[in-house]
Design a protein around this motif. Sequence first.
Motif, PDB file in Angstrom:
ATOM      1  N   ALA A  21     -50.217 -32.328 -19.945  1.00  0.00           N
ATOM      2  CA  ALA A  21     -48.837 -32.790 -20.115  1.00  0.00           C
ATOM      3  C   ALA A  21     -48.397 -33.616 -18.914  1.00  0.00           C
ATOM      4  CB  ALA A  21     -47.912 -31.590 -20.303  1.00  0.00           C
ATOM      5  N   ASP A  22     -48.765 -33.179 -17.731  1.00  0.00           N
ATOM      6  CA  ASP A  22     -48.400 -33.898 -16.510  1.00  0.00           C
ATOM      7  C   ASP A  22     -49.004 -35.294 -16.497  1.00  0.00           C
ATOM      8  OD1 ASP A  22     -47.215 -34.194 -13.978  1.00  0.00           O
ATOM      9  OD2 ASP A  22     -49.036 -33.541 -12.958  1.00  0.00           O
ATOM     10  N   GLN A  23     -50.254 -35.399 -16.919  1.00  0.00           N
ATOM     11  CA  GLN A  23     -50.926 -36.701 -16.970  1.00  0.00           C
ATOM     12  C   GLN A  23     -50.305 -37.605 -18.030  1.00  0.00           C
ATOM     13  OE1 GLN A  23     -54.997 -35.597 -17.653  1.00  0.00           O
ATOM     14  NE2 GLN A  23     -55.335 -34.904 -15.539  1.00  0.00           N
ATOM     15  N   LYS A  24     -49.985 -37.048 -19.182  1.00  0.00           N
ATOM     16  CA  LYS A  24     -49.454 -37.846 -20.287  1.00  0.00           C
ATOM     17  C   LYS A  24     -48.016 -38.310 -20.021  1.00  0.00           C
ATOM     18  CE  LYS A  24     -52.902 -37.752 -23.278  1.00  0.00           C
ATOM     19  NZ  LYS A  24     -52.937 -36.778 -24.391  1.00  0.00           N
ATOM     20  N   LEU A  25     -47.199 -37.436 -19.435  1.00  0.00           N
ATOM     21  CA  LEU A  25     -45.786 -37.764 -19.230  1.00  0.00           C
ATOM     22  C   LEU A  25     -45.551 -38.613 -17.992  1.00  0.00           C
ATOM     23  CD1 LEU A  25     -44.132 -34.362 -20.221  1.00  0.00           C
ATOM     24  CD2 LEU A  25     -44.241 -36.464 -21.568  1.00  0.00           C
ATOM     25  N   GLY A  26     -46.472 -38.554 -17.047  1.00  0.00           N
ATOM     26  CA  GLY A  26     -46.389 -39.421 -15.884  1.00  0.00           C
ATOM     27  C   GLY A  26     -45.596 -38.853 -14.721  1.00  0.00           C
ATOM     28  N   LYS A  27     -45.683 -39.544 -13.608  1.00  0.00           N
ATOM     29  CA  LYS A  27     -45.048 -39.125 -12.363  1.00  0.00           C
ATOM     30  C   LYS A  27     -43.536 -38.962 -12.526  1.00  0.00           C
ATOM     31  CE  LYS A  27     -44.654 -40.417  -7.482  1.00  0.00           C
ATOM     32  NZ  LYS A  27     -45.000 -41.434  -6.449  1.00  0.00           N
ATOM     33  N   GLY A  28     -43.033 -37.861 -11.989  1.00  0.00           N
ATOM     34  CA  GLY A  28     -41.600 -37.627 -11.997  1.00  0.00           C
ATOM     35  C   GLY A  28     -41.077 -36.849 -13.185  1.00  0.00           C
ATOM     36  N   ALA A  29     -41.929 -36.543 -14.148  1.00  0.00           N
ATOM     37  CA  ALA A  29     -41.472 -35.810 -15.335  1.00  0.00           C
ATOM     38  C   ALA A  29     -41.007 -34.407 -14.954  1.00  0.00           C
ATOM     39  CB  ALA A  29     -42.597 -35.728 -16.369  1.00  0.00           C
ATOM     40  N   ASP A  30     -39.887 -34.009 -15.538  1.00  0.00           N
ATOM     41  CA  ASP A  30     -39.368 -32.660 -15.322  1.00  0.00           C
ATOM     42  C   ASP A  30     -40.212 -31.653 -16.097  1.00  0.00           C
ATOM     43  OD1 ASP A  30     -36.674 -31.357 -14.226  1.00  0.00           O
ATOM     44  OD2 ASP A  30     -37.158 -30.364 -16.121  1.00  0.00           O
ATOM     45  N   HIS A  31     -40.287 -30.417 -15.587  1.00  0.00           N
ATOM     46  CA  HIS A  31     -41.131 -29.430 -16.269  1.00  0.00           C
ATOM     47  C   HIS A  31     -40.598 -29.081 -17.653  1.00  0.00           C
ATOM     48  CE1 HIS A  31     -38.103 -26.510 -15.072  1.00  0.00           C
ATOM     49  NE2 HIS A  31     -38.785 -25.524 -15.615  1.00  0.00           N
ATOM     50  N   THR A  32     -39.280 -29.242 -17.882  1.00  0.00           N
ATOM     51  CA  THR A  32     -38.745 -28.954 -19.206  1.00  0.00           C
ATOM     52  C   THR A  32     -39.165 -29.999 -20.239  1.00  0.00           C
ATOM     53  OG1 THR A  32     -36.668 -30.076 -18.615  1.00  0.00           O
ATOM     54  CG2 THR A  32     -36.755 -27.675 -18.322  1.00  0.00           C
ATOM     55  N   ALA A  33     -39.704 -31.140 -19.756  1.00  0.00           N
ATOM     56  CA  ALA A  33     -40.232 -32.158 -20.672  1.00  0.00           C
ATOM     57  C   ALA A  33     -41.511 -31.681 -21.354  1.00  0.00           C
ATOM     58  CB  ALA A  33     -40.484 -33.466 -19.929  1.00  0.00           C
ATOM     59  N   MET A  34     -41.969 -30.492 -21.014  1.00  0.00           N
ATOM     60  CA  MET A  34     -43.073 -29.876 -21.752  1.00  0.00           C
ATOM     61  C   MET A  34     -42.755 -29.860 -23.244  1.00  0.00           C
ATOM     62  SD  MET A  34     -46.008 -28.406 -21.949  1.00  0.00           S
ATOM     63  CE  MET A  34     -46.433 -28.122 -20.219  1.00  0.00           C
ATOM     64  N   TYR A  35     -41.483 -29.647 -23.583  1.00  0.00           N
ATOM     65  CA  TYR A  35     -41.065 -29.658 -24.981  1.00  0.00           C
ATOM     66  C   TYR A  35     -41.307 -31.021 -25.608  1.00  0.00           C
ATOM     67  CZ  TYR A  35     -38.019 -29.078 -29.077  1.00  0.00           C
ATOM     68  OH  TYR A  35     -37.516 -29.023 -30.359  1.00  0.00           O
ATOM     69  N   ASP A  36     -41.022 -32.079 -24.880  1.00  0.00           N
ATOM     70  CA  ASP A  36     -41.251 -33.441 -25.374  1.00  0.00           C
ATOM     71  C   ASP A  36     -42.739 -33.682 -25.572  1.00  0.00           C
ATOM     72  OD1 ASP A  36     -40.250 -35.944 -26.179  1.00  0.00           O
ATOM     73  OD2 ASP A  36     -40.699 -36.812 -24.231  1.00  0.00           O
ATOM     74  N   TYR A  37     -43.540 -33.205 -24.628  1.00  0.00           N
ATOM     75  CA  TYR A  37     -44.995 -33.343 -24.754  1.00  0.00           C
ATOM     76  C   TYR A  37     -45.510 -32.635 -25.992  1.00  0.00           C
ATOM     77  CZ  TYR A  37     -49.896 -32.205 -24.068  1.00  0.00           C
ATOM     78  OH  TYR A  37     -51.254 -32.026 -24.265  1.00  0.00           O
ATOM     79  N   VAL A  38     -45.059 -31.397 -26.202  1.00  0.00           N
ATOM     80  CA  VAL A  38     -45.505 -30.617 -27.360  1.00  0.00           C
ATOM     81  C   VAL A  38     -45.125 -31.317 -28.652  1.00  0.00           C
ATOM     82  CG1 VAL A  38     -45.097 -28.451 -28.628  1.00  0.00           C
ATOM     83  CG2 VAL A  38     -45.534 -28.385 -26.170  1.00  0.00           C
ATOM     84  N   ARG A  39     -43.924 -31.871 -28.712  1.00  0.00           N
ATOM     85  CA  ARG A  39     -43.486 -32.584 -29.928  1.00  0.00           C
ATOM     86  C   ARG A  39     -44.355 -33.801 -30.218  1.00  0.00           C
ATOM     87  NH1 ARG A  39     -37.080 -33.449 -29.064  1.00  0.00           N
ATOM     88  NH2 ARG A  39     -37.976 -34.652 -27.351  1.00  0.00           N
ATOM     89  N   SER A  40     -44.919 -34.397 -29.166  1.00  0.00           N
ATOM     90  CA  SER A  40     -45.693 -35.630 -29.364  1.00  0.00           C
ATOM     91  C   SER A  40     -47.128 -35.360 -29.820  1.00  0.00           C
ATOM     92  CB  SER A  40     -45.742 -36.420 -28.044  1.00  0.00           C
ATOM     93  OG  SER A  40     -46.555 -35.758 -27.077  1.00  0.00           O
ATOM     94  N   GLN A  41     -47.547 -34.113 -29.750  1.00  0.00           N
ATOM     95  CA  GLN A  41     -48.922 -33.788 -30.133  1.00  0.00           C
ATOM     96  C   GLN A  41     -49.021 -33.501 -31.626  1.00  0.00           C
ATOM     97  OE1 GLN A  41     -51.320 -34.081 -27.531  1.00  0.00           O
ATOM     98  NE2 GLN A  41     -49.367 -34.907 -26.793  1.00  0.00           N
ATOM     99  N   LYS A  42     -49.937 -34.182 -32.257  1.00  0.00           N
ATOM    100  CA  LYS A  42     -50.119 -34.005 -33.703  1.00  0.00           C
ATOM    101  C   LYS A  42     -51.491 -33.379 -33.981  1.00  0.00           C
ATOM    102  CE  LYS A  42     -46.199 -35.988 -34.521  1.00  0.00           C
ATOM    103  NZ  LYS A  42     -45.037 -35.185 -34.979  1.00  0.00           N
ATOM    104  N   ARG A  43     -51.508 -32.475 -34.919  1.00  0.00           N
ATOM    105  CA  ARG A  43     -52.759 -31.811 -35.307  1.00  0.00           C
ATOM    106  C   ARG A  43     -53.222 -32.299 -36.660  1.00  0.00           C
ATOM    107  NH1 ARG A  43     -54.835 -30.136 -30.639  1.00  0.00           N
ATOM    108  NH2 ARG A  43     -53.473 -28.714 -29.528  1.00  0.00           N
TER     109      ARG A  43
END
Length: 299
Positions: A277-299
């Motif tokens: 998630a840190d690599q995908k969201l990039g430098k400066g991303a807040d840890h609560t953006a984990m939710y945004d990362y999870v939403r962007s992942q498709k199975r």
Amino acid sequence: MKPADTKIAFVGLGLMGVPMAKNLLKAGYALAGFDLNKDVAAKFADDKRFQFVSSPEQAIQDADITILMLPDSTIIDSLLWGSAGQSGIAEKLPKNSYLIDMSSSSPTSSKENNKKLAQLGVKFVDAPVSGGVKKAIDGSLSIIVGGQKTHFEELSPLLGCMGKSIVQVGDAGAAHAVKALNNYVSAAGLIAVSEALNAAAEFGLDTHVVNTVFNASTGRNNTTENKVENFMLNDAFNSGFSLTLMSKDVQIALKFIQDMNCYADLAQQCVATAKEADQKLGKGADHTAMYDYVRSQKR
């Protein structure tokens, strides 16, 4: 140890370090501060008892207490013992002075640093904090303390200037162990809540209602209580604590659990998820953006 008679060296004046140092100044302590970012000196322009110095060596001169608030143990160990041909500050610390490591450091490194500093006549205490920038500003941090009981008793008034809950958990290194485990449990909760709310949204549920149910049920945790509504469902993602730091914290916890030869499957997955998630969201991303990362992942 009266404030007026105590000189403090404060190394590491970042988002947390600045308000912590300011609360010590309010209590009457004199500080010599150092940070690689020289611009932070301006934040103390009105504090007559604060001196911004050009090096850690200058900060620790005649210091009764040295406080470290730095990113990780690698930096702390280099500062203390030297690296790349540069000498460390450990042997220059005044005899019988205190070194308080308030960073999120490796428990094993802290335990070793305690032994080495004791041989130099320096008293070591690990005192990592929890609560974020908001609580650092109002002086209500939770401070976990490791070290000798007499050291804890002597330093408690000073720590009380920065924190509201101050708990000794054991000998030197113990506080960093507890902090690492706490950070892991917190991160695991954040990831679980992010996945659960994403699934709820995909099913067509109102995520605000779902989180209300979590908070009234057994799924309640720090994320559901303090982060979901304030930073996640509104897409603000601005709690003030970075995803990079969360990733670092769970890595410290995983290494500690593995060093104890304990089962660590979930911790390993948390580390993998946080890193990706840190690599995908990039430098400066807040840890609560984990939710945004999870939403962007498709199975």
